[in-house]
Design an enzyme around this catalytic site. Structure first.
Site, PDB file in Angstrom:
ATOM      1  N   GLU A 180       1.031  -1.335  -0.017  1.00 29.47           N
ATOM      2  CA  GLU A 180       1.087  -2.790  -0.251  1.00 29.47           C
ATOM      3  C   GLU A 180       0.445  -3.168  -1.590  1.00 29.47           C
ATOM      4  O   GLU A 180      -0.733  -3.492  -1.650  1.00 29.47           O
ATOM      5  CB  GLU A 180       0.400  -3.558   0.884  1.00 29.47           C
ATOM      6  N   LYS A 217       5.172  -2.772   1.497  1.00 30.65           N
ATOM      7  CA  LYS A 217       4.928  -4.176   1.844  1.00 30.65           C
ATOM      8  C   LYS A 217       4.759  -4.943   0.540  1.00 30.65           C
ATOM      9  O   LYS A 217       3.817  -4.709  -0.216  1.00 30.65           O
ATOM     10  CB  LYS A 217       3.695  -4.323   2.730  1.00 30.65           C
TER      11      LYS A 217
END
Length: 299
Positions: A180, A217
């Site tokens: 992420e 993400k």
């Protein structure tokens, strides 16, 4: 060799429509999460009380009727939640065995100070022990967050290289990392930062070996379908979107424009639910939230 549970989780992730609930607010973000849930800081006086209250909130969400594996593919937990139980079962086991929701664990220890327009992750000296604990509890994967604030090529390269370096450590432990590198939605150079980020991620994906699969993400991009190359990449299991401070309606609208990207929302998921609501009100509010995010993830 994947366990039977892991293989079932992988099959679900590969074949089913749905989204991932981010229930992993940790130390610094917990007071804000509780405040949005209708519990003020004056209502608790220690970290222990605070974490008890946030576990009560997560338990209420996870045990509610609308929260199940039909629309919710997975849930990201904070370590403190992994260490606790729901209805007498370890949280990760409850999620999978009772709800058919795939458990993930947030493993980062927060962000370093900003440098070169980014914040890399703080060191994680105890990561191996945490991964072993996750494996023992049938956790499927992990999540770790960095932040990109400016379109600084050197900074973005450092963020992505660190994410993939730790990602390989996670893969070696038998877990699937959610990588992420969040681009701040308020960045004055958001589109330029996204272009640099995509190139760096592609570089690192192409260095992975066959059989090494990761999830990504990412912040909802300025340009619809901007991350299609990443979604289609053979080393990527799924690309999930963070809401990043957008309201749920905004986040859902942007997500629906990005085919193949699914939600992994935190604040946008719990927007509107409150400790003060009756069970009926709470479940109706949560059901509406889950359905909206599910529909946006189906695009």
């Amino acid at each position: 060799m994947a366990s039977q549970a892991q293989q079932s989780m992988l099959d679900k992730l590969n074949t089913q429509v749905g989204f991932i609930a981010a229930l992993d607010q940790s130390g610094g973000s917990t007071p804000k999460a509780l405040r949005l849930y209708g519990i003020e800081e004056s209502e608790y006086s220690s970290d222990e009380e605070m974490f008890n209250l946030v576990h009560d909130m997560r338990t209420r969400i996870i045990t509610s009727e609308p929260f199940n594996g039909v629309r919710v593919l997975g849930a990201i937990l904070f370590e403190n939640t992994l260490d606790r139980e729901i209805e007498g079962m370890p949280t990760a086991h409850y999620l999978w065995q009772k709800k058919r929701v795939i458990p993930f664990l947030k493993v980062d220890k927060g962000l370093a100070e900003e440098s070169d327009g980014v914040q890399v992750m703080k060191p994680m000296p105890e990561l191996d022990a945490l991964l072993a604990k996750a494996v023992a509890q049938d956790v499927f994967g992990t999540k770790m967050r960095s932040v990109v604030k400016l379109a600084n090529q050197q900074g973005i390269k450092a963020v992505v290289e660190q994410q993939f370096e730790v990602g390989k450590q996670i893969l070696a432990a038998g877990l699937v990392p959610i990588i992420e590198p969040e681009v701040d939605i308020h960045s004055p150079e958001k589109a330029e930062a996204e272009a640099l980020l995509k190139l760096e991620i592609l570089t690192q994906l192409n260095l992975l070996s066959e059989g090494q699969e990761v999830m990504l993400k990412l912040t909802l991009p300025n340009e619809a379908n901007f991350y299609k190359e990443l979604i289609d990449h053979p080393r990527v299991l799924r690309v999930v979107a963070l809401s990043g401070g957008y309201s749920r309606d905004e986040a859902n609208a942007k997500l629906a424009e990005n085919q193949g990207m699914i939600a992994s929302f935190s604040r946008a998921l719990t927007e509107g639910v409150s400790a003060k609501q009756s069970e009926e009100e709470f479940e109706a509010t949560l059901d509406t939230a889950i359905e909206g995010i599910y529909q946006a993830s189906k695009s």
